[in-house]
Design an enzyme around this catalytic site. Structure first.
Site, PDB file in Angstrom:
ATOM      1  N   TYR A 112      -3.639 -85.503 119.081  1.00  0.00           N
ATOM      2  CA  TYR A 112      -3.134 -84.543 120.063  1.00  0.00           C
ATOM      3  C   TYR A 112      -1.658 -84.851 120.380  1.00  0.00           C
ATOM      4  O   TYR A 112      -1.269 -86.018 120.456  1.00  0.00           O
ATOM      5  CB  TYR A 112      -3.997 -84.655 121.333  1.00  0.00           C
ATOM      6  N   ASP A 184     -11.171 -89.967 120.316  1.00  0.00           N
ATOM      7  CA  ASP A 184     -11.020 -88.761 121.137  1.00  0.00           C
ATOM      8  C   ASP A 184     -12.032 -87.739 120.625  1.00  0.00           C
ATOM      9  O   ASP A 184     -11.914 -87.244 119.509  1.00  0.00           O
ATOM     10  CB  ASP A 184      -9.574 -88.236 121.034  1.00  0.00           C
TER      11      ASP A 184
HETATM   12  C1  PLP Z   1      -5.910 -81.257 125.638  1.00  0.00           C
HETATM   13  C2  PLP Z   1      -6.204 -82.468 124.870  1.00  0.00           C
HETATM   14  C3  PLP Z   1      -5.859 -83.735 125.373  1.00  0.00           C
HETATM   15  C4  PLP Z   1      -5.127 -83.904 126.687  1.00  0.00           C
HETATM   16  O1  PLP Z   1      -5.877 -83.453 127.757  1.00  0.00           O
HETATM   17  P1  PLP Z   1      -5.231 -82.916 129.160  1.00  0.00           P
HETATM   18  O2  PLP Z   1      -6.431 -82.681 129.999  1.00  0.00           O
HETATM   19  O3  PLP Z   1      -4.471 -81.668 128.818  1.00  0.00           O
HETATM   20  O4  PLP Z   1      -4.338 -83.974 129.650  1.00  0.00           O
HETATM   21  C5  PLP Z   1      -6.200 -84.830 124.619  1.00  0.00           C
HETATM   22  N1  PLP Z   1      -6.839 -84.722 123.439  1.00  0.00           N
HETATM   23  C6  PLP Z   1      -7.172 -83.518 122.926  1.00  0.00           C
HETATM   24  C7  PLP Z   1      -7.873 -83.460 121.614  1.00  0.00           C
HETATM   25  C8  PLP Z   1      -6.871 -82.351 123.615  1.00  0.00           C
HETATM   26  O5  PLP Z   1      -7.198 -81.166 123.091  1.00  0.00           O
END
Ligand code: PLP
Length: 393
Positions: A112, A184
């Site tokens: 990300y 993630d």
């Molecule tokens: C949006 C996103 C983030 C960050 O999240 P926020 O809530 O916008 O801070 C991290 N990893 C992935 C895969 C995302 O899509």
């Protein structure tokens, strides 16, 4: 019957909810209190020292936030969970809590955009070495890990090109060399993929996306062993990126339908990906559910469903994307994903808005891409909308 015996479908609805129900309410309260009072100073001290359960101050813990963390913990199958005000809040708190000058991180180019910024801009300034490998070159990732790695950071499927990492293989490599492995899981959701069951040490989510699912609350959550979560929690409680109780409530309310939303989004996305693949104006379609996807077999092995995210291109320049997007009626053109409504956008204004055009080129993020976050609408309507929008360019 314990929570362990319950299926994911049931846990999205019931998981973690009983603990704070008050005065026979059937729903979790939004506890807006900043602090929690004690008449007995000894009891207060015990809570402060962690010898007794309880809350003291809202930056540290809050009942509504606790329930949210517990529901995600149950769904990911971990020992403990903690949260932060956003996904980036939880990701940066995780990284800063676990890393020190001289440590080495191995990750991939397609993380990300915000995470990628932490890796390329901030961590190196603190003396942390970061090596970003080509996302699907698993041999190269293994080699970098073998060269010395304290933290292996993975994300799959990736944003916005939907590449899939072989989790079992890379987690094994990480552990052979003593690394803490973080995944993630935002795109997959705990409905479709559970990295902890595959051996990962920590799983992180932007709860803003699929977990909440209604594009009305920001939040982040991390699940893993008690020991690691305690370290991340301690860093976050002091640094203060606390999840707001109202946001925790909205995320909890959204999560009750997580299972049926994700299932429907996946069914819609599969049909849309197949339609786009056969469209003469569409040059590429990225969706792990397509047999033509380079890591389709890996996705089939480690995911229970392929998810609601896809991306496609109609050539390789941003101008075509600028023409296409306004023609779509059933899609918000916005920097978000995972909601009940369909959402579209180019990487330049969404996942990689934090990264320059040169940066995106270096990371291999094509400019002519449209990221399509499939909603829960009737797929016939979404297909007709795409058909009409594509016929106008
Ligand atoms: C949006 C996103 C983030 C960050 O999240 P926020 O809530 O916008 O801070 C991290 N990893 C992935 C895969 C995302 O899509």
């Amino acid at each position: 019957m314990t929570d362990r015996d319950l299926s994911r479908e049931t846990l999205t609805v019931w998981g973690g909810e009983e603990r704070y129900l008050v005065d026979r309410a059937t729903q979790v309260p939004v506890v807006h209190s900043v602090s929690f009072g004690y008449d007995d100073v000894d009891e207060w001290l015990d809570v402060a020292l962690g010898k007794a359960e309880g809350h003291i101050y809202g930056r540290n813990t809050n009942p509504t936030v606790d329930v949210f963390e517990e529901k995600v913990r149950l769904l990911e199958g971990g020992e403990a969970a903690t949260s932060a005000s956003t996904g980036m809040g939880v990701i940066s708190n995780t990284l800063y809590a676990l890393l020190r000058p001289g440590k080495r991180v191995v990750s991939v180019k397609d993380t990300y955009g915000g995470t990628s910024k932490v890796f390329t801009e901030f961590l190196p300034e603190y003396g942390v070495e970061v090596d970003l490998c080509d996302t699907t070159d698993f041999d190269a990732i293994e080699d970098e890990v073998a060269a010395g790695c304290d933290l292996l950071y993975l994300e799959t499927p990736t944003n916005p090109t939907l590449k899939v990492l072989d989790l079992e293989r890379l987690i094994t490599a990480g552990h052979e060399h003593g690394a803490t492995v973080v995944v993630d899981n935002t795109f997959a959701t705990p409905i479709n993929q559970n990295p902890l069951e595959m051996g990962a040490d920590l799983v992180v989510h932007s709860a803003t996306k699929f977990l909440g699912g209604h594009a009305d609350a920001l939040g982040g959550v991390v699940v893993g062993s008690r020991d690691l979560i305690d370290r991340i929690y301690h860093y976050r409680e002091i640094n203060g990126a606390t999840l707001h109780p109202m946001a925790a409530y909205l995320l909890l309310r959204g999560m009750k339908t997580l299972h049926i939303r994700v299932q429907r989004q996946g069914e819609n996305a599969q049909q849309i990906a197949e339609y786009l693949q056969s469209h003469e104006k569409v040059t590429t379609v990225n969706y792990p559910g397509l047999p033509s996807h380079p890591q389709h077999d890996v996705a089939k092995r480690q995911m229970r469903g392929f998810g609601g995210m896809l991306s496609f291109s109609v050539g390789d320049d941003l101008e075509l994307v600028k023409k296409l997007i306004p023609n779509l009626r059933l899609a918000h053109a916005a920097a978000n994903l995972g909601s009940v409504e369909t959402i579209v956008g180019p990487p330049a204004t969404t996942s990689h808005v934090e990264v320059s055009a040169e940066g995106r080129a270096a990371l291999g993020i094509p400019e002519g891409l449209v990221r399509y976050s499939t909603g829960i609408e009737a797929v016939e309507d979404l297909l007709a909308d795409l058909d009409s929008a594509l016929s106008m360019i």
